[in-house]
Design an enzyme around this catalytic site. Sequence first.
Site, PDB file in Angstrom:
ATOM      1  N   LEU A  92     -48.615 -12.089  -7.326  1.00 38.61           N
ATOM      2  CA  LEU A  92     -49.934 -12.577  -7.695  1.00 38.61           C
ATOM      3  C   LEU A  92     -49.789 -13.921  -8.413  1.00 38.61           C
ATOM      4  CD1 LEU A  92     -51.512  -9.284  -9.060  1.00 38.61           C
ATOM      5  CD2 LEU A  92     -52.008 -10.391  -6.871  1.00 38.61           C
ATOM      6  N   THR A 107     -45.601  -0.017 -10.735  1.00 37.64           N
ATOM      7  CA  THR A 107     -44.442   0.871 -10.807  1.00 37.64           C
ATOM      8  C   THR A 107     -43.251   0.130 -10.210  1.00 37.64           C
ATOM      9  OG1 THR A 107     -44.849   1.898  -8.656  1.00 37.64           O
ATOM     10  CG2 THR A 107     -45.862   2.947 -10.582  1.00 37.64           C
ATOM     11  N   HIS A 108     -42.057   0.529 -10.613  1.00 43.48           N
ATOM     12  CA  HIS A 108     -40.847  -0.142 -10.125  1.00 43.48           C
ATOM     13  C   HIS A 108     -39.732   0.895  -9.982  1.00 43.48           C
ATOM     14  CE1 HIS A 108     -38.176  -3.468  -9.347  1.00 43.48           C
ATOM     15  NE2 HIS A 108     -37.314  -2.956 -10.203  1.00 43.48           N
ATOM     16  N   THR A 143     -40.653 -11.534 -13.162  1.00 47.12           N
ATOM     17  CA  THR A 143     -40.359 -10.562 -12.106  1.00 47.12           C
ATOM     18  C   THR A 143     -40.011  -9.228 -12.759  1.00 47.12           C
ATOM     19  OG1 THR A 143     -39.539 -12.312 -10.661  1.00 47.12           O
ATOM     20  CG2 THR A 143     -38.901 -10.053 -10.107  1.00 47.12           C
ATOM     21  N   ASP A 144     -40.964  -8.302 -12.731  1.00 51.35           N
ATOM     22  CA  ASP A 144     -40.769  -6.969 -13.309  1.00 51.35           C
ATOM     23  C   ASP A 144     -40.308  -7.049 -14.765  1.00 51.35           C
ATOM     24  OD1 ASP A 144     -41.434  -5.687 -10.839  1.00 51.35           O
ATOM     25  OD2 ASP A 144     -39.459  -6.211 -10.098  1.00 51.35           O
TER      26      ASP A 144
END
Length: 195
Positions: A92, A107-108, A143-144
């Site tokens: 995004l 979620t990851h 990133t995460d």
Amino acid sequence: MLRLVVLISGGGSNLRALLARCDDPDFPAHVVAVGADREADGLVHADEFGVSSFVVPFTQYETREAWGDAIVEAVQVWSPDLVILSGLMRLLPPHVVDELTPGLLNTHPAYLPEFPGAHAVRDALAAGATETGASVIIVDHGTDSGPILARERIAVLPGDTEGALHERIKPVERRLLADVIQRIAEGRIDLEAAR
């Protein structure tokens, strides 16, 4: 009752699990709409559960920012309390994250901050990890890298393939996400304080 919008790109197995969880009258949230960045196979789950869906095709916009504007507009029609990224395989734009955070969750399939990125399961196996995990985070610009709301360890078994390990991670991701949503609804997680 929390209003959820879920964004997907693919088959939507985690979306389906969340829709089923929201069918429980005791669960304090419901999915009001499912959105996708393409004609994703997972949109069939929205149809099955009688949930509205929308598509904002990335390829129809000249820039990622213009696509992001369209995503925000499509999401905000539904006045969601939370926006859940469930296999949305497109980053995004920053202004979209700013608009939707802290109610933008993902979620990851790893025990963050270990193994961020799109190939977390493969990366864990390549690193020879004996454990990986699942996490639920607030999305930020990295990133995460957002604030971790829940995470759980999962053992890497001898002979694990990427597919086999990922299939063991998915149920944990689903359970953690439902638990986080429940705790947010009950006031046990304060997203503003967590960001």
